[in-house]
Each structure stands twice: as C-alpha cells, then as structure tokens.
Write a protein that holds these residues in place. Structure first.
Motif, PDB file in Angstrom:
ATOM      1  N   LEU A  96       0.826  -1.203   0.000  1.00 42.67           N
ATOM      2  CA  LEU A  96       0.000   0.000   0.000  1.00 42.67           C
ATOM      3  C   LEU A  96       0.867   1.263   0.000  1.00 42.67           C
ATOM      4  O   LEU A  96       0.561   2.247  -0.685  1.00 42.67           O
ATOM      5  N   THR A  97       1.961   1.222   0.764  1.00 45.22           N
ATOM      6  CA  THR A  97       2.873   2.383   0.787  1.00 45.22           C
ATOM      7  C   THR A  97       3.467   2.641  -0.598  1.00 45.22           C
ATOM      8  O   THR A  97       3.568   3.786  -1.061  1.00 45.22           O
ATOM      9  N   LEU A  98       3.870   1.562  -1.287  1.00 48.13           N
ATOM     10  CA  LEU A  98       4.422   1.700  -2.643  1.00 48.13           C
ATOM     11  C   LEU A  98       3.388   2.249  -3.601  1.00 48.13           C
ATOM     12  O   LEU A  98       3.677   3.111  -4.440  1.00 48.13           O
ATOM     13  N   LYS A  99       2.146   1.776  -3.465  1.00 44.32           N
ATOM     14  CA  LYS A  99       1.083   2.249  -4.362  1.00 44.32           C
ATOM     15  C   LYS A  99       0.830   3.738  -4.170  1.00 44.32           C
ATOM     16  O   LYS A  99       0.668   4.500  -5.138  1.00 44.32           O
ATOM     17  N   ASN A 100       0.817   4.171  -2.890  1.00 45.94           N
ATOM     18  CA  ASN A 100       0.601   5.593  -2.632  1.00 45.94           C
ATOM     19  C   ASN A 100       1.741   6.438  -3.213  1.00 45.94           C
ATOM     20  O   ASN A 100       1.514   7.513  -3.780  1.00 45.94           O
ATOM     21  N   ALA A 101       2.984   5.953  -3.065  1.00 40.69           N
ATOM     22  CA  ALA A 101       4.125   6.696  -3.618  1.00 40.69           C
ATOM     23  C   ALA A 101       4.068   6.764  -5.142  1.00 40.69           C
ATOM     24  O   ALA A 101       4.362   7.802  -5.749  1.00 40.69           O
ATOM     25  N   GLN A 102       3.676   5.637  -5.771  1.00 42.89           N
ATOM     26  CA  GLN A 102       3.560   5.629  -7.235  1.00 42.89           C
ATOM     27  C   GLN A 102       2.440   6.541  -7.709  1.00 42.89           C
ATOM     28  O   GLN A 102       2.575   7.228  -8.728  1.00 42.89           O
ATOM     29  N   ASP A 103       1.324   6.554  -6.974  1.00 43.34           N
ATOM     30  CA  ASP A 103       0.226   7.450  -7.360  1.00 43.34           C
ATOM     31  C   ASP A 103       0.668   8.902  -7.280  1.00 43.34           C
ATOM     32  O   ASP A 103       0.358   9.716  -8.160  1.00 43.34           O
ATOM     33  N   GLU A 104       1.396   9.215  -6.211  1.00 43.56           N
ATOM     34  CA  GLU A 104       1.889  10.586  -6.070  1.00 43.56           C
ATOM     35  C   GLU A 104       2.875  10.932  -7.186  1.00 43.56           C
ATOM     36  O   GLU A 104       2.880  12.056  -7.704  1.00 43.56           O
ATOM     37  N   PHE A 105       3.698   9.956  -7.562  1.00 40.08           N
ATOM     38  CA  PHE A 105       4.660  10.184  -8.662  1.00 40.08           C
ATOM     39  C   PHE A 105       3.946  10.345 -10.004  1.00 40.08           C
ATOM     40  O   PHE A 105       4.310  11.183 -10.827  1.00 40.08           O
ATOM     41  N   ASN A 106       2.908   9.520 -10.210  1.00 37.80           N
ATOM     42  CA  ASN A 106       2.203   9.552 -11.496  1.00 37.80           C
ATOM     43  C   ASN A 106       1.374  10.809 -11.660  1.00 37.80           C
ATOM     44  O   ASN A 106       0.975  11.150 -12.770  1.00 37.80           O
ATOM     45  N   LEU A 107       1.062  11.501 -10.530  1.00 36.25           N
ATOM     46  CA  LEU A 107       0.317  12.748 -10.660  1.00 36.25           C
ATOM     47  C   LEU A 107       1.093  13.778 -11.481  1.00 36.25           C
ATOM     48  O   LEU A 107       0.513  14.671 -12.083  1.00 36.25           O
ATOM     49  N   ASN A 108       2.410  13.651 -11.484  1.00 36.98           N
ATOM     50  CA  ASN A 108       3.256  14.584 -12.236  1.00 36.98           C
ATOM     51  C   ASN A 108       3.673  14.023 -13.591  1.00 36.98           C
ATOM     52  O   ASN A 108       4.578  14.551 -14.226  1.00 36.98           O
ATOM     53  N   ALA A 109       3.047  12.936 -14.003  1.00 38.56           N
ATOM     54  CA  ALA A 109       3.419  12.347 -15.295  1.00 38.56           C
ATOM     55  C   ALA A 109       3.091  13.277 -16.450  1.00 38.56           C
ATOM     56  O   ALA A 109       3.773  13.291 -17.479  1.00 38.56           O
ATOM     57  N   GLU A 110       2.012  14.068 -16.282  1.00 36.82           N
ATOM     58  CA  GLU A 110       1.649  14.970 -17.375  1.00 36.82           C
ATOM     59  C   GLU A 110       2.699  16.054 -17.576  1.00 36.82           C
ATOM     60  O   GLU A 110       2.748  16.689 -18.633  1.00 36.82           O
ATOM     61  N   GLN A 111       3.563  16.247 -16.544  1.00 43.81           N
ATOM     62  CA  GLN A 111       4.644  17.216 -16.722  1.00 43.81           C
ATOM     63  C   GLN A 111       5.570  16.790 -17.855  1.00 43.81           C
ATOM     64  O   GLN A 111       6.104  17.616 -18.588  1.00 43.81           O
ATOM     65  N   ARG A 112       5.751  15.458 -17.986  1.00 35.07           N
ATOM     66  CA  ARG A 112       6.579  14.954 -19.085  1.00 35.07           C
ATOM     67  C   ARG A 112       5.953  15.266 -20.436  1.00 35.07           C
ATOM     68  O   ARG A 112       6.641  15.589 -21.399  1.00 35.07           O
ATOM     69  N   LEU A 113       4.628  15.190 -20.465  1.00 38.19           N
ATOM     70  CA  LEU A 113       3.946  15.543 -21.714  1.00 38.19           C
ATOM     71  C   LEU A 113       4.174  17.016 -22.057  1.00 38.19           C
ATOM     72  O   LEU A 113       4.343  17.378 -23.221  1.00 38.19           O
ATOM     73  N   ARG A 114       4.160  17.848 -20.995  1.00 35.82           N
ATOM     74  CA  ARG A 114       4.430  19.266 -21.253  1.00 35.82           C
ATOM     75  C   ARG A 114       5.839  19.464 -21.814  1.00 35.82           C
ATOM     76  O   ARG A 114       6.065  20.294 -22.702  1.00 35.82           O
ATOM     77  N   ILE A 115       6.791  18.717 -21.284  1.00 35.74           N
ATOM     78  CA  ILE A 115       8.165  18.821 -21.797  1.00 35.74           C
ATOM     79  C   ILE A 115       8.232  18.393 -23.255  1.00 35.74           C
ATOM     80  O   ILE A 115       8.862  19.051 -24.099  1.00 35.74           O
ATOM     81  N   GLU A 116       7.573  17.268 -23.560  1.00 37.68           N
ATOM     82  CA  GLU A 116       7.584  16.799 -24.954  1.00 37.68           C
ATOM     83  C   GLU A 116       6.914  17.807 -25.877  1.00 37.68           C
ATOM     84  O   GLU A 116       7.369  18.056 -26.992  1.00 37.68           O
ATOM     85  N   GLU A 117       5.809  18.402 -25.395  1.00 36.33           N
ATOM     86  CA  GLU A 117       5.159  19.426 -26.221  1.00 36.33           C
ATOM     87  C   GLU A 117       6.078  20.633 -26.407  1.00 36.33           C
ATOM     88  O   GLU A 117       6.170  21.196 -27.501  1.00 36.33           O
ATOM     89  N   SER A 118       6.767  21.021 -25.327  1.00 37.99           N
ATOM     90  CA  SER A 118       7.691  22.154 -25.446  1.00 37.99           C
ATOM     91  C   SER A 118       8.834  21.835 -26.398  1.00 37.99           C
ATOM     92  O   SER A 118       9.260  22.685 -27.192  1.00 37.99           O
ATOM     93  N   GLU A 119       9.338  20.588 -26.325  1.00 34.69           N
ATOM     94  CA  GLU A 119      10.402  20.199 -27.260  1.00 34.69           C
ATOM     95  C   GLU A 119       9.907  20.236 -28.695  1.00 34.69           C
ATOM     96  O   GLU A 119      10.614  20.668 -29.600  1.00 34.69           O
ATOM     97  N   GLY A 120       8.666  19.759 -28.906  1.00 33.80           N
ATOM     98  CA  GLY A 120       8.111  19.786 -30.265  1.00 33.80           C
ATOM     99  C   GLY A 120       7.939  21.208 -30.777  1.00 33.80           C
ATOM    100  O   GLY A 120       8.254  21.507 -31.935  1.00 33.80           O
ATOM    101  N   ARG A 121       7.428  22.101 -29.884  1.00 34.23           N
ATOM    102  CA  ARG A 121       7.268  23.497 -30.318  1.00 34.23           C
ATOM    103  C   ARG A 121       8.621  24.150 -30.604  1.00 34.23           C
ATOM    104  O   ARG A 121       8.762  24.928 -31.548  1.00 34.23           O
ATOM    105  N   LEU A 122       9.636  23.805 -29.787  1.00 33.15           N
ATOM    106  CA  LEU A 122      10.964  24.374 -30.034  1.00 33.15           C
ATOM    107  C   LEU A 122      11.541  23.874 -31.361  1.00 33.15           C
ATOM    108  O   LEU A 122      12.123  24.653 -32.122  1.00 33.15           O
ATOM    109  N   ALA A 123      11.375  22.571 -31.627  1.00 29.99           N
ATOM    110  CA  ALA A 123      11.871  22.036 -32.910  1.00 29.99           C
ATOM    111  C   ALA A 123      11.164  22.700 -34.089  1.00 29.99           C
ATOM    112  O   ALA A 123      11.780  23.042 -35.100  1.00 29.99           O
ATOM    113  N   ALA A 124       9.834  22.881 -33.962  1.00 28.93           N
ATOM    114  CA  ALA A 124       9.091  23.537 -35.045  1.00 28.93           C
ATOM    115  C   ALA A 124       9.557  24.980 -35.221  1.00 28.93           C
ATOM    116  O   ALA A 124       9.698  25.476 -36.347  1.00 28.93           O
TER     117      ALA A 124
END
Length: 646
Positions: free
Chosen positions: A226-254
């Motif tokens: 349960l402790t691991l699951k809570n830590a992973q959930d907290e980590f995954n809440l910031n997963a969309e930040q990676r999407l923002r980085i990829e979008e920023s990289e794509g906009r920079l390349a364009a």
C-alpha cells in the motif's frame, strides 16, 4: 581589203583578246592581280605592235625588239612553319562538379551562372528534416549507453545488495531447518517405535508459531504494498509534466525549423533585391520593381525576427518544464525506498512460508512415527533436502559476492563497446546531416546550374559546375593524324575576339585518348593571367606542327605548275628570264620553302611570269605592287581560312 579596214579589224581582235585575258585573270574574285596586269600589258604590247606593223595586208618590218616588264623579288633566308588552323573555346583551368553524397530535395540554390563565390560559401541546401531526426535519435542512444556504463562502473545498487543479503539469510535458514530435520529424523529412528506425548505437542506448537509468523509477515507485506502504491500514485500525478516537456520540445523544434526556413527566404529575398538594384543601375529597371523587391525583403526580415522570438519563447518554456521535472527526483527516491521495503517484506513472507512448510513436515513425520518406526527412506529424503539447501546457500553467497565486487572486465568492455557503437552512429548521422549543405571547395565562378529548387538531388548527379582555377585555358583539338606531332610545349597562336592581337602560347596539356566519333585529340593552352576573356567564348587557334629556320623562302606566286607535278620559277639574269625547275618543301601563308633550284639572292619573277619563256628578255617594272597577298617570303603572318594544315 583597205588598210583602214584591216587596221580596224586587227584593233577589234586585239581588244577582244585583251578583254578575254582580263576576264580570265580576274576570275570570280572581281579584282585583277598585279601580275595579271603585267601579263595583259605585255600581251597588248605584242598585239598592238603586230597590228601596227601591217598596212594594206602587207607585213611591216619590226625594227624594235619587244621586252616584257616583270616584277621580281629576291630569294631570302627565313623561317616557315606548317600550321593546323582550327577553332577552340576559352575554358577554366579547373572545373568541379558540385554533387550531393546523399539523396534529398533541393530547398535552396542561392547562386546562378556567372556568380562568383568564396571558398566555403553555401552553394546548395537539401531537406534536412530526416537527417536531423536521425541525429537526435542517435544522441539519445548514446546517452542511454553512457548511463548504463556509468551504472556498471559505479557498482551494484544498495537495494540489489540488500535483496541478495535477504535471499542469503533465507537460504541459510532453510539449510538450518533441513539440518535440524535430519537430526530429528535420525533421533526418531528406533526399531521399537512409539513417541512420547510431548514430542507430538512440540511439533504441533512449531506449526502454530510458524503460522502466526507467516500471518504477521503477510500483513507487513500488504502494508508495504500500500505504501508503494501511494508513492507511485503521487509520482504519477506529475506524469503529465513529461507531456508538457515533450510538447515544449516539439514546439521548439518547429520554431527552429521555421527560423531556418525564414533565414533561407531572407537570403533569397536579399539576393533578389541586390540583383534588382544592380539591374536598375545598369539597364534601368523601374523604381516600382525595386520598391517591391525592397518591400518583400523587409517583410521576410520581419517574419524572421518573429520566428526567432517564437524560438526564444519555446526555449524558455522548455527550460521551465525541465526545472519542474527535476523536482520529481525526490518523489522517485520515495518510490524506490517503498519498493525496497516491499521486497524485504516479500522475502520475509517467503521465509515464513518455508518455516511453516518445514514445521508441517515435521509434524507429519511425528504423526507417522507415532504409528511406527521411521523408515530409512525418510532419513534419505532429509539428507537430500539438506544437500539442496546447502547448494542454494552457496549460489546465494556467490551472487552476493559478485554484487559486492562489482562488474567484470568483460562486462565493462561490452558496455564500452556499446557506447562506441552509439557514438559512431551519432557521427554518421551528423555527417549525413552535414551532407545536406554543400559548400564551395574553393573560390570560383558558377558556370552551369543543372538543377533547380524542388528537384530531387541524387548522389553523383551534379547540381552546379564551379570553375575553381584562377587562370584560363584554350581548349581545342587536332585530327588524330597530327596527334604524334603535337606535344607539350608545341607552339600555338591564338586570337580572341576580346583581344585582336594574336597570342603566342604553347600546349600545356594533352588528352592522349582521341574521341571515338570525331577522331580528334584535344589539348589545352594556358592563357596568361593578365588575359581576360569570357568562359565559353570563341578562340581561333593555329597549331605550329613544324617550323624550319634559315631556309630559302620565296613567294608562292613565283612558282608555276608544269606537267607531271613539276614546278618552275623564272630568275632574271642579265636582263633575261631563265627558267629553273624547283623542289618545294613547306608551304604556308603564301610562302614556299625552296629545297633545290634557287639560291638566296636570286631575283625571282613574281608578276608577269605567265607570259615568259626561257631566255626571253625582260625589264624590271617600276610599280610598287607586290606579290599575292602583298607579303614577302620572310613573313610568317596568318593565312585566311581555318580547318586544315597550311
């Protein structure tokens, strides 16, 4: 017939003869040669004298001897040359074809024919989208390979060593239990059989204790999960930040692609504006056209500044996203710690399960012994289980030693080879990307543009031809029958339209292989550095095949043909024309070499010789006319016409 009629008839006959002679001498050229004038005068003199010597049909005695006027020229010692005259072309001393090494679509060709370029100037740009993507992918592979090597060199992670130590403790516990079970079985091996009641109670108590320990271990494992699951959930809440980085990289390349395209457009617009301004100054283009070109340049420059600003904004956004992502390092550490604890509790559960199974086996053995003696098979099985437990302990100890001692030399070498391969792939990808930009190998001038923007360029197919050498040459050719007579250093006389006076050059390069269709062998003659002529312009070339110095030379007008190909000349000696057979050598430009028959200083008749006979008395004419072409025998000027040996 009356004398007057006879005289008139004779006069008309003489006039008719003179007219025929003049017409025959004039030919198709429309001009009467000087020597023909002397011949006509001599003939008229003879005819008039004959007509005047008759009266009433009776011959009149001619008391005067007729002497023909002639023009003479001395035989001189001079030079004469055999030339092959042809046409050539002004070309660059060295030309280079600019061809790509990779296939791609042409996106920029800033230069045209006649443009001069400096060494290293950009001549061609190919579409670099795919090569740039390959470079980025190869760089990612290099980063992964280097990270793996660093991890390998850094040694085993603490959690890996902890897991190995836990596994060792489990195998050691299992070995201890197997040894105790074997000892217990041997103690129970009695022929009379039977067990005391306390033995049964002790075995049952071990089972109960093992069951309780297993239940506690499972509860701890569940809490860790349960402790691991809570830590992973907290980590995954910031997963969309990676999407923002990829979008920023794509906009920079364009944005970077747009900046490159805008820079190309600005360069083309500036080139067009410069050309329009030059043409306005030279040929008078309208000011409106120049203003339109300037407005287009201003527009694309503004677009370039806008795209550059967008690129800066995209770069800043990407930097901020990466800073936010760096905050996730602590979250990742929390997840790793929870996973390590879960692994440890899972090991405890397995150990508790093994203890329970051992207690249950012991209890089963005790129940069996309660009914009778222990068979030998039970002892053998216990010994086998102890041997297996000891082997498991050895394997676990070996794995733990490997983790603590670090990677082997072979593992490190393999990891380094992977890094080297990835770096080679990056170098190859970057080379292909560099191949998308073709630069001038040296300063020169564009002489030919073979393709245009939008065409698909292929390796080996030239896009431009660049004249790289600073000097010019004249390229010409001679028939293969003269090939052996043309060598490096052979004199060549060249006349250019841009330079009326002839140039005395030499052959500087020979193409020994003749063309299979024209049977011509090409050669080059280098022009002096001060001579300027357009590349591709016409050059009139005279190749000196042979030259002879200090030989008797006479005007070819003095030579008369005779039967069987013989030729003769008349020499004036003591007021008489003496006929001499001559042997002729080289002939060139209205002059002829005398091999035999004449000597230097002989006065040779060059005009009026057609009417002469051997031994005829002659007198020297006082006119200022010259022989054919008006040139003396010692001259070495050019003869009209091209395309053959003279």
């Amino acid at each position: 017939m009356p004398w007057g009629a006879t005289r008139n008839h004779s006069q008309r006959s003489n006039e008719q003869i003179m007219t025929n002679l003049v017409s025959a001498r004039r030919g198709t050229s429309g001009r009467l040669p000087v020597k023909a004038v002397f011949a006509v005068l001599a003939t008229v003199g003879v005819l008039v004298g004959a007509g005047c010597g008759r009266r009433g049909g009776e011959p009149v005695a001619d008391t005067t001897k007729k002497v023909l006027p002639v023009k003479v020229m001395p035989v001189t010692l001079g030079s004469i040359a055999e030339r092959y005259q042809t046409s050539g072309t002004v070309a660059a001393g060295t030309e280079a074809d600019v061809a790509p090494q990779v296939e791609g679509q042409l996106v920029s060709l800033p230069h045209r024919e006649g443009d001069r370029v400096a060494a290293g100037a950009v001549l061609v740009k190919l579409d670099s989208t795919e090569p740039a993507r390959q470079v980025a992918q190869a760089e990612t592979e290099v980063a992964v390979a280097r990270a793996s090597l660093r991890d390998l060199l850094a040694g085993s992670r603490p959690e890996e060593i902890a897991q190995a130590e836990a596994a060792l403790r489990q195998t050691q516990a299992a070995e201890k239990r197997a040894r105790q079970a074997l000892e217990h079985t041997r103690e129970l091996y009695r022929p009379d059989g039977g067990l005391p009641a306390q033995t049964m109670d002790a075995a049952r108590g071990k089972v109960d204790v093992a069951q309780a320990q297993l239940t506690a271990a499972k509860a701890a494992e569940e809490n860790a999960r349960l402790t691991l699951k809570n830590a992973q959930d907290e980590f995954n809440l910031n997963a969309e930040q990676r999407l923002r980085i990829e979008e920023s990289e794509g906009r920079l390349a364009a944005a970077e692609a747009q900046v490159r395209a805008a820079e190309t457009t600005v360069a083309d617009a500036k080139l067009d504006y410069d050309r329009t301004r030059q043409m306005t100054e030279v040929v008078g283009f309208s000011q409106e056209r120049l203003d339109k070109s300037k407005a287009r340049l201003d527009t694309v420059q503004a677009q370039l500044e806008a795209t550059r600003a967008a690129r800066v904004a995209s770069s800043k956004a990407l930097q901020r996203a990466r800073e936010i992502e760096s905050l996730k390092v602590g979250m990742q550490q929390k997840v790793d710690d929870a996973r390590t604890k879960l692994t440890a509790f899972q090991a405890q559960v397995k150990a508790a399960e093994e203890v329970l199974r051992a207690a249950q086996r012991d209890f089963g053995h005790v129940q069996t012994l309660q009914q009778g003696p222990v068979p030998q098979k039970e002892i053998d099985d216990a010994e086998n289980r102890l041997a297996e437990s000891r082997a498991a302990v050895q394997q676990t100890e070996q794995r733990l030693r490997l983790l603590k001692s670090g990677p082997t030399v072979t593992q490190i070498q393999v990891a380094r080879e992977r890094v080297a391969q990835a770096e080679s792939k990056v170098a190859l990808s970057r080379t292909k990307l560099e191949y998308c930009t073709l630069r001038a190998p040296a300063a020169g001038m564009i002489t030919k543009r073979w393709q245009d923007v939008g065409d698909l360029a292929r390796p080996g197919s030239p896009i431009l031809t660049l004249a790289t050498a600073g000097h010019l040459v004249v390229k010409a050719a001679v028939p293969d029958r003269y090939a052996a007579r043309v060598q490096i250093g052979t004199p060549v006389d060249v006349t250019l339209d841009a330079r009326p006076e002839p140039l005395s050059l030499t052959v500087t390069r020979l193409y020994r292989a003749a063309d299979v269709q024209s049977r011509l062998m090409s050669f080059e003659a280098a022009l002096p550095s001060e001579v300027k002529a357009p590349i591709g312009s016409l050059a009139r070339v005279a190749v000196v095949l042979e030259r002879r110095e200090g030989v008797p030379v006479v005007s070819a007008d003095a030579l008369l043909p005779r039967a069987a190909g013989q030729r003769v000349a008349f020499v004036v000696q003591q007021g008489k024309a003496v006929q001499r057979p001559v042997e002729v050598g080289l002939e060139s430009e209205g002059n002829a070499e005398i091999v035999s028959g004449l000597l230097a200083g002989d006065q040779v008749v060059i005009a009026g010789q057609e009417m002469l006979k051997d031994g005829m008395e002659v007198k020297l004419a006082t006119g200022k006319g010259k022989g054919k072409g008006g040139k003396g025998p010692a001259g070495a000027g050019k003869a009209p016409g091209t395309g053959g040996a003279q």
